[in-house]
Write a protein that holds these residues in place. Structure first.
Motif, mmCIF file in Angstrom:
data_model
loop_
_atom_site.group_PDB
_atom_site.id
_atom_site.type_symbol
_atom_site.label_atom_id
_atom_site.label_comp_id
_atom_site.label_asym_id
_atom_site.label_seq_id
_atom_site.Cartn_x
_atom_site.Cartn_y
_atom_site.Cartn_z
ATOM 1 N N ILE A 129 9.199 -9.738 11.014
ATOM 2 C CA ILE A 129 8.070 -9.062 10.372
ATOM 3 C C ILE A 129 7.285 -10.071 9.535
ATOM 4 N N HIS A 130 5.988 -10.069 9.694
ATOM 5 C CA HIS A 130 5.105 -10.921 8.905
ATOM 6 C C HIS A 130 4.235 -10.023 8.035
ATOM 7 N N ILE A 131 4.109 -10.353 6.765
ATOM 8 C CA ILE A 131 3.351 -9.519 5.831
ATOM 9 C C ILE A 131 2.072 -10.223 5.406
ATOM 10 N N GLU A 132 0.981 -9.498 5.489
ATOM 11 C CA GLU A 132 -0.297 -9.962 4.956
ATOM 12 C C GLU A 132 -0.637 -9.090 3.754
ATOM 13 N N LEU A 133 -0.737 -9.702 2.576
ATOM 14 C CA LEU A 133 -0.997 -8.975 1.342
ATOM 15 C C LEU A 133 -2.481 -9.034 1.015
ATOM 16 N N SER A 134 -3.098 -7.870 0.891
ATOM 17 C CA SER A 134 -4.529 -7.777 0.575
ATOM 18 C C SER A 134 -4.702 -7.353 -0.877
ATOM 19 N N LEU A 135 -5.465 -8.131 -1.632
ATOM 20 C CA LEU A 135 -5.733 -7.833 -3.032
ATOM 21 C C LEU A 135 -7.222 -7.596 -3.200
ATOM 22 N N ASP A 136 -7.604 -6.392 -3.529
ATOM 23 C CA ASP A 136 -9.020 -6.030 -3.678
ATOM 24 C C ASP A 136 -9.082 -4.783 -4.534
ATOM 25 N N ASN A 137 -10.304 -4.290 -4.770
ATOM 26 C CA ASN A 137 -10.400 -3.048 -5.533
ATOM 27 C C ASN A 137 -9.996 -1.865 -4.656
ATOM 28 N N ALA A 138 -9.741 -0.734 -5.297
ATOM 29 C CA ALA A 138 -9.176 0.418 -4.597
ATOM 30 C C ALA A 138 -10.063 0.895 -3.446
ATOM 31 N N SER A 139 -11.370 0.989 -3.665
ATOM 32 C CA SER A 139 -12.252 1.541 -2.639
ATOM 33 C C SER A 139 -12.273 0.665 -1.397
ATOM 34 N N ARG A 140 -12.268 -0.659 -1.565
ATOM 35 C CA ARG A 140 -12.288 -1.543 -0.402
ATOM 36 C C ARG A 140 -10.957 -1.516 0.337
ATOM 37 N N LEU A 141 -9.867 -1.423 -0.396
ATOM 38 C CA LEU A 141 -8.567 -1.359 0.260
ATOM 39 C C LEU A 141 -8.422 -0.065 1.054
ATOM 40 N N ILE A 142 -8.954 1.026 0.516
ATOM 41 C CA ILE A 142 -8.898 2.308 1.211
ATOM 42 C C ILE A 142 -9.713 2.251 2.507
ATOM 43 N N GLU A 143 -10.856 1.566 2.465
ATOM 44 C CA GLU A 143 -11.711 1.463 3.643
ATOM 45 C C GLU A 143 -11.175 0.482 4.676
ATOM 46 N N ASN A 144 -10.286 -0.416 4.254
ATOM 47 C CA ASN A 144 -9.756 -1.434 5.154
ATOM 48 C C ASN A 144 -8.734 -0.803 6.098
ATOM 49 N N LEU A 145 -9.122 -0.604 7.350
ATOM 50 C CA LEU A 145 -8.249 0.079 8.305
ATOM 51 C C LEU A 145 -7.036 -0.752 8.693
ATOM 52 N N LYS A 146 -7.070 -2.047 8.418
ATOM 53 C CA LYS A 146 -5.918 -2.891 8.734
ATOM 54 C C LYS A 146 -4.751 -2.609 7.793
ATOM 55 N N VAL A 147 -5.058 -2.141 6.578
ATOM 56 C CA VAL A 147 -4.015 -1.910 5.579
ATOM 57 C C VAL A 147 -3.189 -0.698 5.975
ATOM 58 N N GLU A 148 -1.901 -0.904 6.142
ATOM 59 C CA GLU A 148 -1.001 0.165 6.571
ATOM 60 C C GLU A 148 -0.306 0.831 5.396
ATOM 61 N N LEU A 149 -0.014 0.055 4.357
ATOM 62 C CA LEU A 149 0.618 0.561 3.146
ATOM 63 C C LEU A 149 -0.199 0.154 1.937
ATOM 64 N N LEU A 150 -0.361 1.085 0.997
ATOM 65 C CA LEU A 150 -1.041 0.790 -0.263
ATOM 66 C C LEU A 150 -0.058 1.017 -1.403
ATOM 67 N N LEU A 151 0.220 -0.019 -2.169
ATOM 68 C CA LEU A 151 1.099 0.106 -3.322
ATOM 69 C C LEU A 151 0.257 0.408 -4.550
ATOM 70 N N HIS A 152 0.657 1.432 -5.299
ATOM 71 C CA HIS A 152 -0.136 1.847 -6.460
ATOM 72 C C HIS A 152 0.766 2.569 -7.443
ATOM 73 N N THR A 153 0.216 2.879 -8.604
ATOM 74 C CA THR A 153 0.936 3.668 -9.602
ATOM 75 C C THR A 153 0.300 5.042 -9.694
ATOM 76 N N THR A 154 0.904 5.899 -10.486
ATOM 77 C CA THR A 154 0.377 7.263 -10.628
ATOM 78 C C THR A 154 -0.998 7.270 -11.297
ATOM 79 N N ALA A 155 -1.401 6.133 -11.878
ATOM 80 C CA ALA A 155 -2.724 6.059 -12.501
ATOM 81 C C ALA A 155 -3.838 6.085 -11.462
ATOM 82 N N THR A 156 -3.512 5.791 -10.201
ATOM 83 C CA THR A 156 -4.504 5.772 -9.125
ATOM 84 C C THR A 156 -4.264 6.934 -8.183
#
Length: 298
Positions: free
Chosen positions: A126-153
């Motif tokens: 397994i190879h991991i690509e970590l994407s760091l961006d603001n929430a709206s762009r990460l949500i729109e990024n269809l390549k992102v399979e998992l989003l790590l966040h806290t209950t604040a988001t």
């Protein structure tokens, strides 16, 4: 209907293989088909969808914008097929592929880099690509399979599972302690200069534990800032005491820029969540990463 569904699935797998190969010729070799057959099937696929998926050239294929989106969905089909076969084989085949992970956290690389290094060390397929961006762009990024966040988001259209807790401590600068003294009990924080987030309520209760001892203290911040990074910066400047996740302050502690306040008392911690789109599924490689985080962070 079954025949039509099978044909569509086959076309999606074919398209994904061609994109991975980079050329029609390369894709035909991977698939074991004639080049003319592969080219004809892609043309037929574009005609059926009524869109252009590829910009063809003699050297390499180029995805159109719609083609990039369609390709991400094709990858899901390929992964689902592989997962189904692995399940039928009793999971004898280890999960593999590229896992795109996004993180809606403050300076997430400090937290995730060592965890990812440990994960790929024991999951070498397994190879991991970590994407760091603001929430709206990460949500729109269809390549992102998992989003790590806290209950604040809050993430609409996503399902989240808890994968652990981020330890928290109270922090301040050595200079602040020199001027104001060192608190030795939670009650002494009532008169201290507390830094907190704008997003929190005007006052909130902090829960403290030390062995069997438990106590609750309602704090009234003197300073409010917009982010955890701003909280940490204010601490560094000697403004007051802030509640921060340990990973965010660890390097400052090593440098001596920040020290823990009431180190014998434990705070509740910040729940860490892994989110995936509701209309999709968790692939085996995503499940493996979620289970790894759960084991390490719990």
């Amino acid at each position: 209907m079954a025949t039509a569904a099978a044909r569509k699935t086959g076309d999606m797998i074919l398209f994904a293989q061609v994109v991975e190969a980079g050329t029609i010729t390369g894709g035909s070799k991977l698939l074991g088909l004639e080049r003319s057959t592969v080219s004809r099937r892609i043309t037929s696929l574009e005609d059926r969808l009524g869109v252009s998926l590829l910009e063809r050239s003699t050297r390499r294929l180029r995805l159109t914008e719609i083609g990039r989106q369609y390709y991400q969905h094709c990858l899901r089909v390929v992964e689902a097929t592989e997962d189904a076969e692995a399940a039928a084989m009793g999971y004898r085949v280890a999960p593999s592929g590229v896992l795109n992970v996004g993180a809606i956290l403050s300076e997430p690389d400090q937290l995730l880099s060592p965890l990812i290094a440990d994960f790929v060390a024991v999951n070498d397929r397994i190879h991991i690509e970590l994407s760091l961006d603001n929430a709206s762009r990460l949500i729109e990024n269809l390549k992102v399979e998992l989003l790590l966040h806290t209950t604040a988001t809050r993430l609409d259209g996503f399902s989240s599972v808890r994968v652990g807790t981020l330890p928290e401590s109270l922090w301040c600068s050595p200079a602040f302690l020199s001027r104001n003294g060192t608190p030795t009990a939670p009650e002494m924080l009532r008169s201290a200069a507390i830094i907190d987030l704008h997003a929190e309520s005007e006052s909130r209760a902090w829960q403290f534990e030390r062995g069997r001892d438990k106590t609750s203290l309602r704090v009234f911040p003197r300073f409010r800032v917009a982010s955890l990074i701003a909280c940490r910066d204010a601490c560094r400047s000697g403004v007051g005491i802030a509640r921060l996740p340990d990973y965010l302050s660890a390097n400052d502690e090593l440098r001596g820029d920040l020290v823990r306040v009431l180190p014998d008392w434990r705070l509740g911690g910040i729940p860490l969540l892994a989110a995936y789109r509701e209309n999709q599924f968790l692939t085996r490689k995503a499940k493996a990463f979620v289970e790894f985080l759960d084991g390490r962070l719990r």
